[in-house]
Structures are given as structure tokens and as C-alpha cells.
Design an enzyme around this catalytic site. Structure first.
Site, short mmCIF file in Angstrom:
data_model
loop_
_atom_site.label_atom_id
_atom_site.label_comp_id
_atom_site.label_asym_id
_atom_site.label_seq_id
_atom_site.Cartn_x
_atom_site.Cartn_y
_atom_site.Cartn_z
N ASN A 9 0.87 -1.18 0.00
CA ASN A 9 0.00 0.00 0.00
C ASN A 9 0.91 1.23 0.00
OD1 ASN A 9 -1.77 2.07 0.56
ND2 ASN A 9 -2.17 1.44 2.67
N TRP A 10 0.98 1.88 -1.13
CA TRP A 10 1.93 3.00 -1.25
C TRP A 10 1.41 4.32 -0.68
CZ3 TRP A 10 4.18 2.25 -6.90
CH2 TRP A 10 5.01 1.12 -6.90
N LYS A 11 0.17 4.34 -0.26
CA LYS A 11 -0.40 5.57 0.32
C LYS A 11 -0.13 6.76 -0.61
CE LYS A 11 0.11 3.38 4.74
NZ LYS A 11 0.16 3.47 6.17
N HIS A 96 -9.48 1.53 4.92
CA HIS A 96 -8.18 1.59 5.58
C HIS A 96 -8.30 2.50 6.81
CE1 HIS A 96 -4.02 2.66 6.40
NE2 HIS A 96 -3.70 1.51 5.81
N GLU A 98 -6.58 4.82 7.89
CA GLU A 98 -6.37 6.26 7.61
C GLU A 98 -7.62 6.87 6.98
OE1 GLU A 98 -2.69 5.65 5.54
OE2 GLU A 98 -1.78 5.07 7.45
N GLU A 166 -5.52 -4.75 10.68
CA GLU A 166 -4.42 -3.80 10.87
C GLU A 166 -4.65 -3.03 12.17
OE1 GLU A 166 -2.43 -2.62 6.94
OE2 GLU A 166 -4.27 -1.48 7.06
N GLY A 172 2.57 2.24 10.78
CA GLY A 172 3.53 3.34 10.61
C GLY A 172 4.24 3.74 11.89
N SER A 212 3.41 -2.19 10.33
CA SER A 212 4.87 -2.29 10.52
C SER A 212 5.44 -3.66 10.14
CB SER A 212 5.25 -1.91 11.95
OG SER A 212 4.88 -0.56 12.21
N GLY A 233 2.87 -1.10 4.26
CA GLY A 233 2.97 0.32 3.92
C GLY A 233 4.42 0.69 3.66
N GLY A 234 5.05 1.28 4.68
CA GLY A 234 6.41 1.83 4.55
C GLY A 234 7.40 0.90 3.87
P1 PGA Z 1 2.90 0.27 7.62
O1 PGA Z 1 1.46 0.52 6.99
O2 PGA Z 1 3.42 -1.03 7.06
O3 PGA Z 1 3.73 1.44 7.21
O4 PGA Z 1 2.72 0.18 9.12
C1 PGA Z 1 0.55 -0.52 6.80
C2 PGA Z 1 -0.75 -0.01 6.24
O5 PGA Z 1 -1.14 1.11 6.55
O6 PGA Z 1 -1.41 -0.69 5.42
#
Ligand code: PGA
Length: 250
Positions: A9-11, A96, A98, A166, A172, A212, A233-234
Site C-alpha cells: 500500500n503505497w499511500k 483503511h 487512515e 491492521e 507506521g 509495521s 505500507g512503509g
Molecule cells: P505500515 O502501513 O506497514 O507502514 O505500518 C501498513 C498499512 O497502513 O497498510
């Protein structure tokens, strides 16, 4: 046997040019696996360019990070399932944390998105997860239970469904749920899905862990019985770390 799914997930990262570079490098640096699918979810603006590269060269799948639940209309800034399908998208991340916590999406809205996504024949990735204060006050299972029930109310296309657990406190932050903590919730969700649908349906649903996920914890996460993949994500933004995650070993 459920096939694993390793999703990035590149956000709100990477321009179309950067996305294409990354995907080309990913294609060069990953092999085809029989037991796992790889999925990239770039920003909307990169979907078309990435789709062109993937269609010609790869079995890597394409996903969107969000969608609107109406067919079309005066919804400035929104994108429909038809637009995504026509761009080569196969998966859509719905709800998600966010989207829920920064943009105020409720379970009711997520429910409409999940249904609309499946109606288009696309695969919704339903995201759920508790906040830190909810975990600390012992409400994890209540929160998860209402998120799953309300987000999937009236949902029928279970063959398309992916669920991503999640925990919000692990996204994050560098804090990962231990593999055992994640498995405990996945096990709970699998049983809940069996009650809502039936055991065969529940046993077939791919369930991802997110929060994470990194090269140094992927192997122990993927060893868990009810964890079929990860939403990253990251660590999906750097080629080395994402390739190592894709190449997990159990
Ligand atoms: P993260 O994000 O791996 O940076 O914690 C995961 C996500 O939001 O899907």
C-alpha cells in the site's frame, strides 16, 4: 489451500514516473511463485501507467487504495469502481484506518464501498483494526466484531473478499503486533466469518495482517495459521525491503 497475498500500500507516495520505475525493478527482481500473489496499490494517478507495465510484463496484481460507492455523479474528487476496473485494477482497499480516522469513514460507508467493489467484480480488501486505547481497555474483540459485522452487512460475494487486520497502533509506528497477538485476532475473525457465512466460506477467505511489517518480522508473521498474507505500507516503498517480504520463508 488459500493462496498467500503480499500487498504493498503505497499511500500518498510516488509519482507515476517513480511508480513505473519501481514496478519495472520489482518485475526484474522477483520470480513467479505458485503459492503467493503480489499486489501493488499505488495512488490513483499512477494506476494507468503501472497497469500498462504490468499487463505487458507480469503476473503482479494491481489495486486501488480507495473508491466511491456511487456509479457516477457530482462527487468532486471521487473515483468509481467502473473507472478502476477499466484501468486494470483487480483489488480495492476499503476502509483503511487512515480513511476511517483521518477522513471520517464509518462502517456504513465502508459497507457500501465493499459491496460496490464486489458488484463490479473487483476484490475488496476490507480493513479493520482497533486503536491503542481500545486494546488497552480490553475492547479489541468488541471493536473488531462490530467492524466486521457492520462493514459486511448484506455482503454476499464472499469469493471476492479479502480481510486485512491492521491494529491502528501498529501502523507506521514501528510497533508490530507479535505474531501471536495477530494470530489471536485472525483466529477470532475467522470464527466470526464462519458464524456470519459458514465454515467453508470462512476457510476460503484470505486474511492479511498489516502494521509495521518488515523484512525482519515477515517470516514469523507468515508462519501463523490464520494469516495468509500482509498489507505493507512503509516497507513496500523500497525495492530491497519489499522483495525480501515477498520472498518470505516459512
Ligand atoms: P505500515 O502501513 O506497514 O507502514 O505500518 C501498513 C498499512 O497502513 O497498510
Amino acid at each position: 489451500m488459500r493462496k498467500s497475498l503480499i500487498a504493498g500500500n503505497w499511500k500518498m507516495y510516488k509519482t507515476p514516473g517513480e511508480s513505473v520505475e519501481f514496478v519495472k525493478s520489482l518485475i526484474e527482481n522477483t520470480k513467479d511463485y505458485d503459492d503467493r500473489d503480489v499486489l501493488i496499490c499505488p495512488p490513483f494517478t499512477s494506476l494507468s501507467a503501472v497497469s500498462d507495465v504490468l499487463l505487458k510484463n507480469s503476473s503482479i496484481k494491481l489495486g486501488a487504495q480507495n473508491v466511491h460507492f456511487e456509479d457516477e455523479g457530482a462527487f468532486t474528487g471521487e473515483v468509481s469502481t467502473k473507472m478502476l476496473a477499466d484501468t486494470g485494477v483487480e483489488y480495492v482497499i476499503c476502509g483503511h484506518s487512515e480513511r476511517r480516522n483521518v477522513f471520517g469513514e464509518s462502517n456504513g460507508m465502508v459497507n457500501k464501498k465493499v459491496k460496490k467493489t464486489a458488484e463490479e467484480g473487483l476484490k475488496p480488501i476490507l480493513c479493520i483494526g482497533e486503536k491503542l486505547e481500545e486494546r488497552e481497555s480490553g475492547k479489541t474483540f468488541d471493536v473488531i466484531s462490530s467492524q466486521v459485522k457492520e462493514s459486511l452487512d448484506g455482503f454476499e460475494r464472499t469469493e471476492l473478499l479479502v480481510v486485512a487486520y491492521e491494529p491502528v497502533w501498529a501502523i507506521g509506528t514501528g510497533k508490530t503486533a507479535t505474531p501471536e497477538q495477530a494470530e489471536e485476532v485472525h483466529f477470532f475473525i475467522r470464527n466470526l466469518l464462519a458464524q456470519m457465512f459458514n465454515k467453508d466460506v470462512s476457510d476460503g477467505i484470505i486474511m492479511l495482517y498489516g502494521g509495521s511489517v518488515k523484512p525482519d518480522n515477515i517470516d514469523s508473521i507468515m508462519k501463523q495459521k490464520n494469516i495468509d498474507g500482509v498489507l505493507v505500507g512503509g516497507a513496500s516503498l523500497k525495492i530491497d525491503s519489499f522483495c525480501r517480504i515477498i520472498d518470505y520463508k516459512i
